[in-house]
Design an enzyme around this catalytic site. Structure first.
Site, PDB file in Angstrom:
ATOM      1  N   SER A   1       0.806  -1.225   0.000  1.00 39.97           N
ATOM      2  CA  SER A   1       0.000   0.000   0.000  1.00 39.97           C
ATOM      3  C   SER A   1       0.842   1.280   0.000  1.00 39.97           C
ATOM      4  O   SER A   1       0.536   2.208  -0.753  1.00 39.97           O
ATOM      5  CB  SER A   1      -0.968   0.012   1.190  1.00 39.97           C
ATOM      6  OG  SER A   1      -1.903  -1.005   1.032  1.00 39.97           O
TER       7      SER A   1
ATOM      8  N   THR B   1      -5.542  -3.273   8.363  1.00 40.92           N
ATOM      9  CA  THR B   1      -5.377  -4.670   7.947  1.00 40.92           C
ATOM     10  C   THR B   1      -5.175  -5.583   9.159  1.00 40.92           C
ATOM     11  O   THR B   1      -5.386  -5.130  10.297  1.00 40.92           O
ATOM     12  CB  THR B   1      -4.248  -4.767   6.876  1.00 40.92           C
ATOM     13  OG1 THR B   1      -4.256  -6.088   6.346  1.00 40.92           O
ATOM     14  CG2 THR B   1      -2.879  -4.429   7.417  1.00 40.92           C
TER      15      THR B   1
ATOM     16  N   LYS C   1      -9.032  -5.206  11.819  1.00 45.24           N
ATOM     17  CA  LYS C   1     -10.234  -4.762  11.088  1.00 45.24           C
ATOM     18  C   LYS C   1     -11.501  -4.710  11.946  1.00 45.24           C
ATOM     19  O   LYS C   1     -12.402  -3.918  11.679  1.00 45.24           O
ATOM     20  CB  LYS C   1     -10.474  -5.675   9.875  1.00 45.24           C
ATOM     21  CG  LYS C   1      -9.472  -5.420   8.765  1.00 45.24           C
ATOM     22  CD  LYS C   1      -9.726  -6.279   7.553  1.00 45.24           C
ATOM     23  CE  LYS C   1      -8.703  -5.944   6.476  1.00 45.24           C
ATOM     24  NZ  LYS C   1      -8.840  -6.730   5.269  1.00 45.24           N
TER      25      LYS C   1
ATOM     26  N   ASN D   1     -11.919  -1.470   6.828  1.00 44.87           N
ATOM     27  CA  ASN D   1     -10.555  -1.503   6.269  1.00 44.87           C
ATOM     28  C   ASN D   1     -10.093  -0.123   5.789  1.00 44.87           C
ATOM     29  O   ASN D   1      -8.963   0.007   5.322  1.00 44.87           O
ATOM     30  CB  ASN D   1     -10.431  -2.548   5.150  1.00 44.87           C
ATOM     31  CG  ASN D   1     -11.155  -2.150   3.898  1.00 44.87           C
ATOM     32  OD1 ASN D   1     -12.322  -1.785   3.947  1.00 44.87           O
ATOM     33  ND2 ASN D   1     -10.482  -2.210   2.776  1.00 44.87           N
TER      34      ASN D   1
ATOM     35  N   ASP E   1     -13.431  -3.679   1.190  1.00 49.41           N
ATOM     36  CA  ASP E   1     -13.083  -5.078   0.880  1.00 49.41           C
ATOM     37  C   ASP E   1     -14.219  -5.764   0.113  1.00 49.41           C
ATOM     38  O   ASP E   1     -13.971  -6.589  -0.766  1.00 49.41           O
ATOM     39  CB  ASP E   1     -12.845  -5.871   2.174  1.00 49.41           C
ATOM     40  CG  ASP E   1     -11.422  -5.694   2.707  1.00 49.41           C
ATOM     41  OD1 ASP E   1     -10.548  -5.235   1.943  1.00 49.41           O
ATOM     42  OD2 ASP E   1     -11.193  -6.015   3.888  1.00 49.41           O
TER      43      ASP E   1
ATOM     44  N   GLY F   1     -11.561 -18.937   7.046  1.00 48.12           N
ATOM     45  CA  GLY F   1     -11.259 -17.795   7.910  1.00 48.12           C
ATOM     46  C   GLY F   1     -12.530 -17.166   8.442  1.00 48.12           C
ATOM     47  O   GLY F   1     -13.601 -17.274   7.819  1.00 48.12           O
ATOM     48  N   ALA F   2     -12.394 -16.513   9.599  1.00 50.20           N
ATOM     49  CA  ALA F   2     -13.566 -15.875  10.216  1.00 50.20           C
ATOM     50  C   ALA F   2     -13.179 -14.546  10.848  1.00 50.20           C
ATOM     51  O   ALA F   2     -13.784 -14.104  11.810  1.00 50.20           O
ATOM     52  CB  ALA F   2     -14.178 -16.817  11.253  1.00 50.20           C
TER      53      ALA F   2
ATOM     54  N   GLY G   1     -11.795 -10.269  10.074  1.00 52.90           N
ATOM     55  CA  GLY G   1     -12.396  -9.090   9.450  1.00 52.90           C
ATOM     56  C   GLY G   1     -12.542  -9.221   7.946  1.00 52.90           C
ATOM     57  O   GLY G   1     -13.565  -8.820   7.376  1.00 52.90           O
TER      58      GLY G   1
ATOM     59  N   ILE H   1      -7.062 -13.999  -0.873  1.00 55.21           N
ATOM     60  CA  ILE H   1      -7.023 -12.551  -0.625  1.00 55.21           C
ATOM     61  C   ILE H   1      -5.581 -12.091  -0.419  1.00 55.21           C
ATOM     62  O   ILE H   1      -5.306 -10.911  -0.394  1.00 55.21           O
ATOM     63  CB  ILE H   1      -7.888 -12.129   0.586  1.00 55.21           C
ATOM     64  CG1 ILE H   1      -7.345 -12.714   1.899  1.00 55.21           C
ATOM     65  CG2 ILE H   1      -9.335 -12.496   0.384  1.00 55.21           C
ATOM     66  CD1 ILE H   1      -7.881 -11.976   3.115  1.00 55.21           C
TER      67      ILE H   1
ATOM     68  N   TYR I   1      -1.970 -11.131  -1.484  1.00 51.18           N
ATOM     69  CA  TYR I   1      -1.418 -10.657  -2.759  1.00 51.18           C
ATOM     70  C   TYR I   1       0.102 -10.686  -2.775  1.00 51.18           C
ATOM     71  O   TYR I   1       0.729 -10.327  -3.773  1.00 51.18           O
ATOM     72  CB  TYR I   1      -1.935  -9.255  -3.091  1.00 51.18           C
ATOM     73  CG  TYR I   1      -1.545  -8.210  -2.071  1.00 51.18           C
ATOM     74  CD1 TYR I   1      -2.387  -7.932  -0.996  1.00 51.18           C
ATOM     75  CD2 TYR I   1      -0.337  -7.531  -2.169  1.00 51.18           C
ATOM     76  CE1 TYR I   1      -2.029  -6.987  -0.046  1.00 51.18           C
ATOM     77  CE2 TYR I   1       0.024  -6.588  -1.231  1.00 51.18           C
ATOM     78  CZ  TYR I   1      -0.822  -6.323  -0.171  1.00 51.18           C
ATOM     79  OH  TYR I   1      -0.458  -5.386   0.768  1.00 51.18           O
TER      80      TYR I   1
HETATM   81  P1  ATR Z   1      -8.293 -10.015   9.184  1.00 54.89           P
HETATM   82  O1  ATR Z   1      -8.985  -8.929   9.915  1.00 54.89           O
HETATM   83  O2  ATR Z   1      -7.343  -9.512   8.148  1.00 54.89           O
HETATM   84  O3  ATR Z   1      -9.239 -11.026   8.631  1.00 54.89           O
HETATM   85  P2  ATR Z   1      -7.860 -11.516  11.582  1.00 54.89           P
HETATM   86  O4  ATR Z   1      -9.131 -10.955  12.121  1.00 54.89           O
HETATM   87  O5  ATR Z   1      -6.666 -11.589  12.461  1.00 54.89           O
HETATM   88  O6  ATR Z   1      -7.386 -10.718  10.301  1.00 54.89           O
HETATM   89  O7  ATR Z   1      -8.202 -12.972  10.996  1.00 54.89           O
HETATM   90  C1  ATR Z   1      -7.233 -13.805  10.511  1.00 54.89           C
HETATM   91  C2  ATR Z   1      -7.874 -15.134  10.084  1.00 54.89           C
HETATM   92  O8  ATR Z   1      -6.805 -16.006   9.692  1.00 54.89           O
HETATM   93  C3  ATR Z   1      -8.621 -15.841  11.212  1.00 54.89           C
HETATM   94  O9  ATR Z   1      -9.689 -16.557  10.664  1.00 54.89           O
HETATM   95  C4  ATR Z   1      -7.553 -16.792  11.763  1.00 54.89           C
HETATM   96  O10 ATR Z   1      -8.057 -17.961  12.384  1.00 54.89           O
HETATM   97  P3  ATR Z   1      -8.401 -17.976  13.972  1.00 54.89           P
HETATM   98  O11 ATR Z   1      -9.754 -17.346  14.085  1.00 54.89           O
HETATM   99  O12 ATR Z   1      -8.376 -19.410  14.323  1.00 54.89           O
HETATM  100  O13 ATR Z   1      -7.310 -17.191  14.646  1.00 54.89           O
HETATM  101  C5  ATR Z   1      -6.866 -17.197  10.484  1.00 54.89           C
HETATM  102  N1  ATR Z   1      -5.499 -17.673  10.757  1.00 54.89           N
HETATM  103  C6  ATR Z   1      -4.435 -16.934  11.099  1.00 54.89           C
HETATM  104  N2  ATR Z   1      -3.343 -17.723  11.271  1.00 54.89           N
HETATM  105  C7  ATR Z   1      -3.753 -18.997  11.025  1.00 54.89           C
HETATM  106  C8  ATR Z   1      -3.092 -20.268  11.019  1.00 54.89           C
HETATM  107  N3  ATR Z   1      -1.792 -20.386  11.276  1.00 54.89           N
HETATM  108  N4  ATR Z   1      -3.837 -21.364  10.695  1.00 54.89           N
HETATM  109  C9  ATR Z   1      -5.141 -21.257  10.407  1.00 54.89           C
HETATM  110  N5  ATR Z   1      -5.833 -20.083  10.396  1.00 54.89           N
HETATM  111  C10 ATR Z   1      -5.152 -18.968  10.702  1.00 54.89           C
END
Ligand code: ATR
Length: 290
Positions: free
Chosen positions: A16, A60, A64, A85, A100, A122-123, A125, A221, A223
């Site tokens: 960025s 980021t 988020k 974001n 996003d 993933g769950a 932001g 997502i 890059y």
């Molecule tokens: P963002 O806001 O960019 O989405 P975040 O809220 O920190 O960032 O979310 C990161 C996502 O990556 C989460 O779903 C996280 O899983 P957890 O909820 O179990 O933490 C996932 N993630 C990060 N590192 C991981 C890993 N080593 N293995 C599996 N999932 C991972």
């Protein structure tokens, strides 16, 4: 002189600053953009300084969602999603937006989503924005996350299915999206803690996809690197892939418009080795203002 930043942790991988500084220079806008590496425990104190010193920001991983209590107002979409974001500092009032969704849906614009089964890994932001966009497009969504409780909560909010990434091998899907940070490039000294580019949110993806008759469209997502291990595995198994830079550039262009009121110059990517021809075409082809 206007002052912008990207707030994240880790954040040194972010393109960025390079992208926005070049756009400011090209349009002769007196502004600078920097990377602000802010640990979760320092977010409160950073946001106090931010209000005084910055005109806007990208937000980021991992902030988020947790940034929301430090803002004064949210756009209706950011409120519905529960993640921000972009921040605009309008006369001392901090307003949160979410670009996003726009970036993800624009990157997926050639893919039919209505009634299609989509799996989001993933769950956090980023996943929130993508799930919201997919539901708005009429897709059936399943959320798979390492911490299943978080997937369950998100699934309840957006009326989706949920599970653990291990469940993927037994699922059929039309679209598969990585919205985790797994596989992202990080600085070498931080690799041990955060993982590296050889990692994948689904380490057996290639094996699993080879057994499936229905090959999903696979999007990441992340890059940086341009082609993550996740995407390489999908490509090897015969899937159509959508690299993360599409969503990145589109959300960045939309952010730039929110801060400056000016159209993002696609020319920004010309002659820059770090951006692919596909990214340049994405920006040229897409009318950013929605
Ligand atoms: P963002 O806001 O960019 O989405 P975040 O809220 O920190 O960032 O979310 C990161 C996502 O990556 C989460 O779903 C996280 O899983 P957890 O909820 O179990 O933490 C996932 N993630 C990060 N590192 C991981 C890993 N080593 N293995 C599996 N999932 C991972």
């Amino acid at each position: 002189m206007k002052h912008y930043c990207v707030i994240g942790f880790p954040v040194r991988h972010s393109l960025s600053p390079r992208l926005h500084n070049r756009a400011f220079r090209l349009l002769k806008i007196p502004a600078k953009y920097e990377a602000a590496e802010v640990k979760p425990r320092d977010l409160r104190s950073f946001m106090k300084k931010f209000r005084q010193n910055f005109d806007g920001a990208n937000v980021t991983i991992p902030h988020k969602e947790t940034i929301i209590p430090f803002l004064d107002k949210l756009s209706p979409e950011a409120r519905r999603i529960g993640a921000v974001n972009i921040i605009v500092n309008k006369n001392g009032k901090l307003i949160g937006y979410n670009t996003d969704v726009f970036g993800a849906l624009s990157a997926l614009r050639d893919v039919k989503l209505r009634s299609k089964i989509t799996v989001v890994l993933g769950a956090g932001g980023a996943a929130r924005a993508i799930v919201h966009g997919l539901k708005k497009s009429g897709a059936k969504v399943a959320i798979l996350n390492r911490t299943e409780k978080k997937a369950e909560k998100l699934a309840e909010e957006f009326k989706c299915e949920f599970g653990h990434p291990e469940d993927f091998s037994a699922m059929e899907c039309d679209v598969l999206i990585n919205a985790t940070s797994v596989g992202m490039w990080k600085e070498k000294n931080k690799r041990a803690k955060f993982g590296g580019i050889e990692d994948s949110p689904l380490p057996d993806l290639h094996k699993i996809l080879k057994t499936k008759s229905l090959k999903p469209v696979v999007m990441d997502i992340i890059y940086r690197p341009k082609l993550t291990r996740f995407l390489k595995d999908a490509k090897k198994a015969g899937c159509k892939i959508i690299p993360g830079e599409k969503m990145f550039f589109l959300q960045a262009a939309k952010s730039f418009e929110l801060w400056t009121g000016k159209k993002f110059p696609a020319k920004v990517l010309s002659g820059q080795k770090c951006y692919s021809a596909a990214a340049r075409n994405t920006l040229k082809a897409k009318k950013i203002t929605s």
